[in-house]
Design a protein around this motif. Structure first.
Motif, PDB file in Angstrom:
ATOM      1  N   UNK A   1      46.110   7.846  76.780  1.00 49.56           N
ATOM      2  CA  UNK A   1      45.513   7.611  75.455  1.00 49.56           C
ATOM      3  C   UNK A   1      45.737   8.838  74.561  1.00 49.56           C
ATOM      4  N   UNK A   2      45.513  10.059  75.127  1.00 49.76           N
ATOM      5  CA  UNK A   2      45.697  11.286  74.329  1.00 49.76           C
ATOM      6  C   UNK A   2      47.172  11.420  73.922  1.00 49.76           C
ATOM      7  N   UNK A   3      48.067  11.236  74.914  1.00 51.12           N
ATOM      8  CA  UNK A   3      49.504  11.393  74.632  1.00 51.12           C
ATOM      9  C   UNK A   3      49.951  10.377  73.568  1.00 51.12           C
ATOM     10  N   UNK A   4      49.492   9.126  73.694  1.00 48.70           N
ATOM     11  CA  UNK A   4      49.884   8.079  72.740  1.00 48.70           C
ATOM     12  C   UNK A   4      49.417   8.422  71.328  1.00 48.70           C
ATOM     13  N   UNK A   5      48.159   8.875  71.215  1.00 52.63           N
ATOM     14  CA  UNK A   5      47.611   9.152  69.883  1.00 52.63           C
ATOM     15  C   UNK A   5      48.368  10.326  69.231  1.00 52.63           C
ATOM     16  N   UNK A   6      48.662  11.371  70.041  1.00 50.76           N
ATOM     17  CA  UNK A   6      49.443  12.503  69.497  1.00 50.76           C
ATOM     18  C   UNK A   6      50.838  12.019  69.079  1.00 50.76           C
ATOM     19  N   UNK A   7      51.455  11.164  69.897  1.00 50.34           N
ATOM     20  CA  UNK A   7      52.808  10.683  69.576  1.00 50.34           C
ATOM     21  C   UNK A   7      52.796   9.832  68.313  1.00 50.34           C
ATOM     22  N   UNK A   8      51.761   8.984  68.167  1.00 47.60           N
ATOM     23  CA  UNK A   8      51.704   8.109  66.990  1.00 47.60           C
ATOM     24  C   UNK A   8      51.509   8.946  65.718  1.00 47.60           C
ATOM     25  N   UNK A   9      50.549   9.876  65.754  1.00 42.53           N
ATOM     26  CA  UNK A   9      50.265  10.647  64.530  1.00 42.53           C
ATOM     27  C   UNK A   9      51.417  11.577  64.155  1.00 42.53           C
ATOM     28  N   UNK A  10      52.068  12.191  65.170  1.00 33.71           N
ATOM     29  CA  UNK A  10      53.220  13.047  64.841  1.00 33.71           C
ATOM     30  C   UNK A  10      54.407  12.175  64.438  1.00 33.71           C
ATOM     31  N   UNK A  11      54.497  10.979  65.044  1.00 33.48           N
ATOM     32  CA  UNK A  11      55.575  10.038  64.691  1.00 33.48           C
ATOM     33  C   UNK A  11      55.489   9.619  63.233  1.00 33.48           C
ATOM     34  N   UNK A  12      54.282   9.446  62.718  1.00 35.68           N
ATOM     35  CA  UNK A  12      54.122   9.065  61.303  1.00 35.68           C
ATOM     36  C   UNK A  12      54.636  10.180  60.386  1.00 35.68           C
ATOM     37  N   UNK A  13      54.424  11.443  60.793  1.00 36.14           N
ATOM     38  CA  UNK A  13      54.913  12.572  59.988  1.00 36.14           C
ATOM     39  C   UNK A  13      56.445  12.603  60.023  1.00 36.14           C
ATOM     40  N   UNK A  14      57.024  12.334  61.188  1.00 33.83           N
ATOM     41  CA  UNK A  14      58.492  12.316  61.309  1.00 33.83           C
ATOM     42  C   UNK A  14      59.051  11.185  60.436  1.00 33.83           C
ATOM     43  N   UNK A  15      58.400  10.017  60.499  1.00 32.00           N
ATOM     44  CA  UNK A  15      58.808   8.852  59.692  1.00 32.00           C
ATOM     45  C   UNK A  15      58.813   9.217  58.203  1.00 32.00           C
ATOM     46  N   UNK A  16      57.780   9.959  57.764  1.00 28.98           N
ATOM     47  CA  UNK A  16      57.661  10.306  56.341  1.00 28.98           C
ATOM     48  C   UNK A  16      58.865  11.091  55.829  1.00 28.98           C
ATOM     49  N   UNK A  17      59.546  11.830  56.737  1.00 26.76           N
ATOM     50  CA  UNK A  17      60.696  12.635  56.311  1.00 26.76           C
ATOM     51  C   UNK A  17      61.889  11.739  55.972  1.00 26.76           C
ATOM     52  N   UNK A  18      61.920  10.523  56.529  1.00 27.64           N
ATOM     53  CA  UNK A  18      63.015   9.589  56.247  1.00 27.64           C
ATOM     54  C   UNK A  18      62.501   8.160  56.482  1.00 27.64           C
ATOM     55  N   UNK A  19      61.705   7.647  55.525  1.00 23.82           N
ATOM     56  CA  UNK A  19      61.028   6.357  55.753  1.00 23.82           C
ATOM     57  C   UNK A  19      62.013   5.189  55.895  1.00 23.82           C
ATOM     58  N   UNK A  20      61.650   4.255  56.784  1.00 26.39           N
ATOM     59  CA  UNK A  20      62.457   3.050  56.981  1.00 26.39           C
ATOM     60  C   UNK A  20      62.090   1.994  55.945  1.00 26.39           C
ATOM     61  N   UNK A  21      60.847   2.046  55.467  1.00 21.65           N
ATOM     62  CA  UNK A  21      60.343   1.039  54.536  1.00 21.65           C
ATOM     63  C   UNK A  21      59.875   1.733  53.261  1.00 21.65           C
ATOM     64  N   UNK A  22      59.310   0.890  52.354  1.00 27.23           N
ATOM     65  CA  UNK A  22      58.940   1.395  51.046  1.00 27.23           C
ATOM     66  C   UNK A  22      57.571   2.065  51.044  1.00 27.23           C
ATOM     67  N   UNK A  23      57.167   2.661  52.119  1.00 33.36           N
ATOM     68  CA  UNK A  23      55.870   3.335  52.141  1.00 33.36           C
ATOM     69  C   UNK A  23      55.934   4.535  53.074  1.00 33.36           C
ATOM     70  N   UNK A  24      54.987   5.466  52.879  1.00 33.01           N
ATOM     71  CA  UNK A  24      54.845   6.588  53.811  1.00 33.01           C
ATOM     72  C   UNK A  24      53.389   6.624  54.293  1.00 33.01           C
ATOM     73  N   UNK A  25      53.154   7.359  55.362  1.00 35.29           N
ATOM     74  CA  UNK A  25      51.796   7.470  55.903  1.00 35.29           C
ATOM     75  C   UNK A  25      51.084   8.638  55.219  1.00 35.29           C
ATOM     76  N   UNK A  26      49.790   8.440  54.924  1.00 34.39           N
ATOM     77  CA  UNK A  26      49.007   9.504  54.292  1.00 34.39           C
ATOM     78  C   UNK A  26      49.035  10.744  55.189  1.00 34.39           C
ATOM     79  N   UNK A  27      49.201  11.916  54.561  1.00 30.93           N
ATOM     80  CA  UNK A  27      49.240  13.171  55.347  1.00 30.93           C
ATOM     81  C   UNK A  27      47.965  13.389  56.142  1.00 30.93           C
ATOM     82  N   UNK A  28      46.853  12.785  55.643  1.00 33.87           N
ATOM     83  CA  UNK A  28      45.568  13.009  56.311  1.00 33.87           C
ATOM     84  C   UNK A  28      45.535  12.399  57.721  1.00 33.87           C
TER      85      UNK A  28
END
Ligand code: HEM
Length: 209
Positions: free
Chosen positions: A32-59
């Motif tokens: 659970x800890x590893x997944x949550x860290x991967x998801x939240x850091x993954x959203x930051x990585x996604x923001x650098x080159x978004x696949x869709x027309x949105x980005x994840x809030x930095x918060x």
């Protein structure tokens, strides 16, 4: 002593049945800890080159910027892979997956979904998963394997070209990786709500009984 009092004493002295063995609890929470860290850091990585027309809030992202997020993502990746492999191996070798997650029957899933929606699904015996739980847990294990493999294929697309090709190429593997994340987040929302609604299941996942 009356037989009733003796029976009471016996019940008090008998330790409660172990519902979730120690290895399941430890690996579940590490996962659970590893997944949550991967998801939240993954959203930051996604923001650098978004696949869709949105980005994840930095918060709700982790890492602060692309390089920071990559460090978190790769650190948690090792935790997830080692812990996930151990969970799969012990789950298969001990027969737990076969015993707890199978069989899954469409008729059973439909009737348990109906029972759940009308608040008639029994939770008396926590050691037996209902058909919806079996489907969700078996499904999320498969999604967990897919998200790791698609992640490896976009991390090392040259060294692991065969894997990247298996996912239909680099671009397609990125979409697979994204939709697996979306499935895990959707699972997590339902999973946490259900754990709160049936708190004794949460207690069993913490202290085992
Ligand atoms: C931090 C939030 C989480 C909470 C509060 C939580 C809670 C629980 C609880 C209470 C159970 C036992 C449920 C039952 O008796 O039906 C359980 C089982 C399970 N959870 Fe979670 N969980 C969390 C995160 C996750 C994540 C991130 C995953 C995977 C992506 C996951 C996958 C599973 C699986 C596969 C099982 C069944 C384990 C087995 O029987 O071998 N959980 N969880």
């Amino acid at each position: 002593m009356s037989s009733l009092a003796a029976a009471d004493e016996h019940v008090a002295a008998t330790p409660a049945k172990v519902i979730q063995p120690g290895w399941v609890r430890v690996m579940h929470w590490v996962n659970a800890v590893a997944m949550i860290v991967m998801i939240m850091s993954g959203w930051q990585i996604y923001n650098a080159s978004p696949l869709f027309d949105f980005t994840f809030s930095r918060s709700i992202t982790l890492g602060g910027w692309l390089a920071g997020a990559l460090l978190w993502h790769f650190a948690a990746m090792w935790l997830l892979i080692v812990n996930g492999l151990a969970y799969l191996l012990v789950g298969l070798a001990s027969g737990r997956f076969r015993k707890k997650l199978l069989p899954i029957k469409p008729v059973g899933v439909i009737s348990d979904v109906k029972a759940a929606l009308t608040f008639k699904l029994a939770h008396d015996d926590l050691s037996v998963y209902n058909q919806v739980q079996k489907l969700l847990y078996a499904g999320i294990i498969v999604v967990g394997i897919l998200i790791v493999l698609s992640g490896l294929s976009i991390w090392k697309p040259v060294q692991l070209q065969w894997l990247t090709a298996l996912f239909g190429g680099y671009d397609f593997a990125r979409y697979v990786h994204f939709f697996c994340m979306a499935a895990i987040v959707a699972f997590l929302i339902v999973h946490v709500v259900l754990a709160i609604l049936v708190p004794k299941s949460l207690r069993a996942m913490i202290i085992g009984r």
